[in-house]
Design an enzyme around this catalytic site. Structure first.
Site, PDB file in Angstrom:
ATOM      1  N   GLU A 101      23.555 -71.756  23.575  1.00 46.51           N
ATOM      2  CA  GLU A 101      24.760 -71.396  24.318  1.00 46.51           C
ATOM      3  C   GLU A 101      25.524 -70.409  23.432  1.00 46.51           C
ATOM      4  O   GLU A 101      25.177 -69.233  23.389  1.00 46.51           O
ATOM      5  CB  GLU A 101      25.538 -72.669  24.624  1.00 46.51           C
ATOM      6  CG  GLU A 101      26.704 -72.498  25.547  1.00 46.51           C
ATOM      7  CD  GLU A 101      27.520 -73.766  25.647  1.00 46.51           C
ATOM      8  OE1 GLU A 101      27.968 -74.080  26.740  1.00 46.51           O
ATOM      9  OE2 GLU A 101      27.740 -74.430  24.616  1.00 46.51           O
ATOM     10  N   GLU A 161      33.464 -70.256  22.477  1.00 41.63           N
ATOM     11  CA  GLU A 161      33.528 -70.350  23.938  1.00 41.63           C
ATOM     12  C   GLU A 161      34.819 -69.762  24.498  1.00 41.63           C
ATOM     13  O   GLU A 161      35.433 -70.306  25.396  1.00 41.63           O
ATOM     14  CB  GLU A 161      33.332 -71.811  24.371  1.00 41.63           C
ATOM     15  CG  GLU A 161      31.923 -72.286  24.040  1.00 41.63           C
ATOM     16  CD  GLU A 161      31.641 -73.734  24.401  1.00 41.63           C
ATOM     17  OE1 GLU A 161      32.529 -74.390  24.966  1.00 41.63           O
ATOM     18  OE2 GLU A 161      30.527 -74.195  24.107  1.00 41.63           O
ATOM     19  N   HIS A 176      23.296 -76.161  22.252  1.00 39.76           N
ATOM     20  CA  HIS A 176      24.671 -75.852  22.685  1.00 39.76           C
ATOM     21  C   HIS A 176      25.633 -76.067  21.517  1.00 39.76           C
ATOM     22  O   HIS A 176      25.350 -76.844  20.616  1.00 39.76           O
ATOM     23  CB  HIS A 176      25.055 -76.712  23.883  1.00 39.76           C
ATOM     24  CG  HIS A 176      24.528 -76.131  25.161  1.00 39.76           C
ATOM     25  ND1 HIS A 176      25.324 -75.870  26.247  1.00 39.76           N
ATOM     26  CD2 HIS A 176      23.285 -75.721  25.484  1.00 39.76           C
ATOM     27  CE1 HIS A 176      24.579 -75.333  27.208  1.00 39.76           C
ATOM     28  NE2 HIS A 176      23.333 -75.238  26.773  1.00 39.76           N
ATOM     29  N   GLU A 177      26.740 -75.336  21.549  1.00 38.23           N
ATOM     30  CA  GLU A 177      27.660 -75.278  20.403  1.00 38.23           C
ATOM     31  C   GLU A 177      26.859 -75.014  19.127  1.00 38.23           C
ATOM     32  O   GLU A 177      26.936 -75.756  18.141  1.00 38.23           O
ATOM     33  CB  GLU A 177      28.499 -76.558  20.269  1.00 38.23           C
ATOM     34  CG  GLU A 177      29.367 -76.842  21.474  1.00 38.23           C
ATOM     35  CD  GLU A 177      28.589 -77.487  22.616  1.00 38.23           C
ATOM     36  OE1 GLU A 177      27.681 -78.281  22.339  1.00 38.23           O
ATOM     37  OE2 GLU A 177      28.866 -77.179  23.783  1.00 38.23           O
ATOM     38  N   GLU A 222      29.719 -73.637  32.610  1.00 37.01           N
ATOM     39  CA  GLU A 222      30.435 -74.919  32.634  1.00 37.01           C
ATOM     40  C   GLU A 222      31.945 -74.736  32.756  1.00 37.01           C
ATOM     41  O   GLU A 222      32.619 -75.565  33.356  1.00 37.01           O
ATOM     42  CB  GLU A 222      30.097 -75.754  31.393  1.00 37.01           C
ATOM     43  CG  GLU A 222      30.461 -75.071  30.083  1.00 37.01           C
ATOM     44  CD  GLU A 222      29.998 -75.856  28.840  1.00 37.01           C
ATOM     45  OE1 GLU A 222      29.194 -76.793  28.978  1.00 37.01           O
ATOM     46  OE2 GLU A 222      30.457 -75.518  27.729  1.00 37.01           O
ATOM     47  N   HIS A 253      18.117 -84.752  26.238  1.00 33.76           N
ATOM     48  CA  HIS A 253      19.424 -84.300  25.758  1.00 33.76           C
ATOM     49  C   HIS A 253      19.828 -85.066  24.507  1.00 33.76           C
ATOM     50  O   HIS A 253      19.729 -86.294  24.460  1.00 33.76           O
ATOM     51  CB  HIS A 253      20.471 -84.503  26.859  1.00 33.76           C
ATOM     52  CG  HIS A 253      21.805 -83.932  26.517  1.00 33.76           C
ATOM     53  ND1 HIS A 253      22.982 -84.618  26.667  1.00 33.76           N
ATOM     54  CD2 HIS A 253      22.152 -82.724  26.022  1.00 33.76           C
ATOM     55  CE1 HIS A 253      24.000 -83.846  26.290  1.00 33.76           C
ATOM     56  NE2 HIS A 253      23.520 -82.692  25.891  1.00 33.76           N
TER      57      HIS A 253
END
Ligand code: NOJ
Ligand code: CA
Length: 681
Positions: free
Chosen positions: A471, A177, A452-453, A477, A382
């Site tokens: 992601e 990121e 994500h990650e 974000e 989630h």
């Protein structure tokens, strides 16, 4: 009688005996890309040329092991086999519907001429848009269980090309990121793939990545650190330093070298997909791209919380409000974060306390699921693991079974942390196995994934089309948090030519409250976080940054009474055709895509901090028909810094002969919907 294959092997052995270097060549179907494999002084290497020009100089192949000598020296060529494939396959969803797998193959088998006399092979596939190669370690007495300490693969760049890269050896290395840096190859240190390079004369683009990463460590590249221009495979280690544990017979992931004459030819690349096995999901009809909204942005701007208490976002009531909004606007899904027990306190430290089945008391999972079903909206569940892998794997089956029983068939998962609770890097073989296990388990329960990650995308979606998006780069974000300063206006114009070459990204576009003041209910101070684009650019990102699960990321109230929201309602999420019309890495992209199973086209144009004007010929439209274009452009005086909100919406008739002039403000964009004009009455 001697078969042709044997006679070739003999010829090669003879060549070796006279100590002339053994060389074998293979070219792409169009003849432009050529790989030469050779043995010099017992070492095996490959080199790559395009149109006769060297791009990769002789680059070493081989391995080092723990407890065994390196597989690198005194090699002798024993066999070569060739093959060719030309077949077209159809993706269940994607940037393009049809993919042509057109390549020539060369398999080179070698043996150590001295003890322990181990054998291996390297298979090369030459496509018109690049090269893939992988190692095969056959079953053999002197190579059974092994521990790789180093993969010796090199990429010896002939040119000190300019590269766009993110580091692989910094804190937060696991999350990919970071902002992209750009530098000559010779000063790169240690980078993640895909890494995109442009030769200094601008004539060739080269992207190094990998495909079909299964039960192996992720490949990063160790840089030359000024010494020369040779990049080396740097596999992410297990906690104990070993890179890969395996047992023969064994094949490695493919190492890929995508080649293009122009940046606009880089995307969409399908080379990596063709190097993955075909889908194992017989009936993918339940796998459906969609747009979604979510109880999400509120947490990032601080108006809601994941944890229990007065700011808790995931309440039954709030979720119903989001479901109503989605249903009213033709948005397929609603993501709900913070619904499950485990968020109170430090949720990164307490990662092993996450429950994936138990909801907070103010969130009635069953009632919400029933409400969503009744409204024809999908709930996206989630699952933040915080890297508590054992904790997640223990619960995975029962959790996925529960979701399935409630008709919930999409999960957004997360791995916020640098090292897992078991001490492993996200990029290690341990985690590669984990991410794969999640994909397989999700497939078993009929669940789509947005990770994500994640581990980086190596084309898993071909085999498991339920692995939809991830992601794996710096998303929207970051604009909510301040701190590191958010994403600069050029960011998405780099992502398009780097991260997005690996596959879809859940960037989460569509923030309309550019200054983040309506959400927080107070004017923004100059030093506070904000979005560094115009509003029109947020629309254009729906076309530019592909994701089959595509978020409308802002709070629903920020879309109310916003005419520009119509574009988000209308834009497609699954494409038949993609054309990149203009593009310069880090500067701008103009992309046109035709929706899957429909006649409409969408155009997305984005720029960095410079204003730009483009001529967009609509020659991609079928001739002789009239279309209606709805153009969402930066309004008068728009500027990402000083005046980000004005959007001008205009409509006009167009045909294949029309050339549209589009003007992008600094940090701006244009989004266009083009659909068949209604027949005149
Ligand atoms: C990071 C993810 O990128 C973000 O989307 C999510 O909201 C948080 N982790 C919490 O899981
Ligand atoms: Ca993230």
């Amino acid at each position: 009688m001697v078969t042709p294959r044997l006679s070739l092997a003999l010829a090669v052995v003879l060549a070796a005996a006279t100590s002339a270097p053994a060389q074998v060549r293979v070219a792409s179907p169009d003849g432009r890309n050529q790989v030469t494999v050779e043995i010099r002084e017992g070492r095996l290497s490959y080199s790559v040329r395009r149109d006769g020009r060297p791009l990769l100089l002789p680059s070493l192949l081989g391995f080092e092991f723990r407890g065994a000598p390196p597989l690198r020296d005194s090699l002798r060529l024993v066999d070569t086999t060739r093959g060719a494939v030309d077949e077209t396959w159809t993706q269940p969803w994607g940037e393009v519907a049809r993919v042509r797998d057109h390549h020539n193959e060369l398999k080179v088998s070698v043996v150590e001429a001295t003890a322990p006399g181990r054998r291996f092979a390297v298979v090369f596939r030459l496509f018109n848009d690049g090269v893939g190669f992988r190692y095969e370690l056959p079953e053999q007495p002197n190579l059974r269980d092994f521990e790789i300490t180093e993969e010796l693969t090199q990429f010896a760049m002939a040119d000190d090309a300019r590269a766009w890269w993110i580091p692989s050896n910094r804190p937060r290395l696991d999350r990919s990121e970071m902002l992209y840096a750009s530098s000559p190859v010779s000063v790169m240190d240690s980078v993640q793939t895909p890494v995109t390079m442009e030769t200094r004369d601008g004539s060739t683009f080269i992207v190094i990545h990998e495909a079909n990463l299964v039960d192996y460590a992720r490949m990063n590249l160790a840089g030359p650190r000024m010494e020369n221009r040779t990049l080396r495979a740097a596999l992410a280690p297990h906690a104990d330093g070993i890179k890969v544990r395996g047992r023969t017979p064994f094949v490695t992931p493919w190492r890929t070298i995508q080649l293009a004459d122009r940046a606009t030819d880089l995307a969409p690349s399908v080379l990596g997909l063709s190097l993955n096995p075909p889908s194992v999901i017989k009936d993918p009809s339940w796998i459906k791209p969609m747009k979604y909204v979510g109880i999400w942005w509120g947490m990032h701007i601080g108006t809601m919380a994941w944890s229990s208490g007065p700011k808790h976002g995931a309440t039954t009531e709030n979720t119903k409000r989001y479901i109503d909004f989605a249903a009213a606007n033709g948005i397929g899904g609603v993501l709900v974060e913070g619904w499950n027990v485990g968020w109170d306190g430090d949720w990164i430290q307490n990662r092993n306390a996450f429950s994936f089945t138990q909801h907070y008391p103010d969130y009635d999972l069953r009632a919400v699921a029933a409400y969503a079903r009744q409204k024809g909206v999908k709930l996206i569940v989630h699952n933040e693991t915080s890297g508590g892998i054992d904790n997640y794997e223990r619960q995975m089956d029962s959790a996925f079974a529960l979701y399935r029983s409630l008709g919930l068939d999409a999960i957004k998962s997360g791995y916020v942390t640098d090292l897992t609770s078991e001490g492993h890097s996200h990029h290690s073989q341990y985690m590669v196995r984990h991410y794969r296990r999640v994909i397989e388990t999700a497939a078993k329960y009929g669940i789509m994934l947005d990770v994500h990650e994640p581990i980086h995308d190596t084309g898993e979606r071909r085999t498991y089309p339920n692995m939809m998006t991830r992601e794996g780069a710096r998303g929207q974000e970051y604009n909510a948090w301040g701190g590191e300063g958010g994403n600069p206006p050029e960011h998405e114009t780099i992502l398009f030519f780097t991260r997005l070459l690996a596959g879809p990204m859940d960037f989460t576009p569509g923030i309309f409250d550019i200054l983040i003041e309506r959400g927080t209910g107070r004017p923004r101070r100059p030093d506070e976080p904000r979005i560094r684009t115009t509003l029109a650019k947020q629309l254009a990102l729906y076309v530019a940054l592909y994701s089959p699960l595509q978020m409308a990321a802002d709070l629903p109230e920020n879309y109310e009474r916003q005419p520009a929201f119509q574009f988000i309602r209308d834009v497609a999420v699954d494409w038949d055709t993609t054309r990149v019309l203009h593009g310069k890495i880090g500067d701008y992209v103009v992309v046109a895509r035709r929706e899957r199973n429909g006649p409409s086209w969408f155009v997305g144009a984005i720029t960095d901090e410079e204003a730009r004007t483009f001529d967009v010929p609509l020659s991609f439209l079928p001739p002789g028909r009239s279309f209606a274009a709805e153009i969402y452009a930066d309004g008068p005086g728009a500027h990402w810094l000083t005046n980000p909100l004005p959007v001008t919406i205009s409509r006009r008739r167009v045909t294949a002969a029309t050339r549209l002039r589009i003007r992008l403000a600094p940090g701006g964009g244009t989004a266009i919907r083009i659909r068949p004009a209604p027949a005149p009455r």
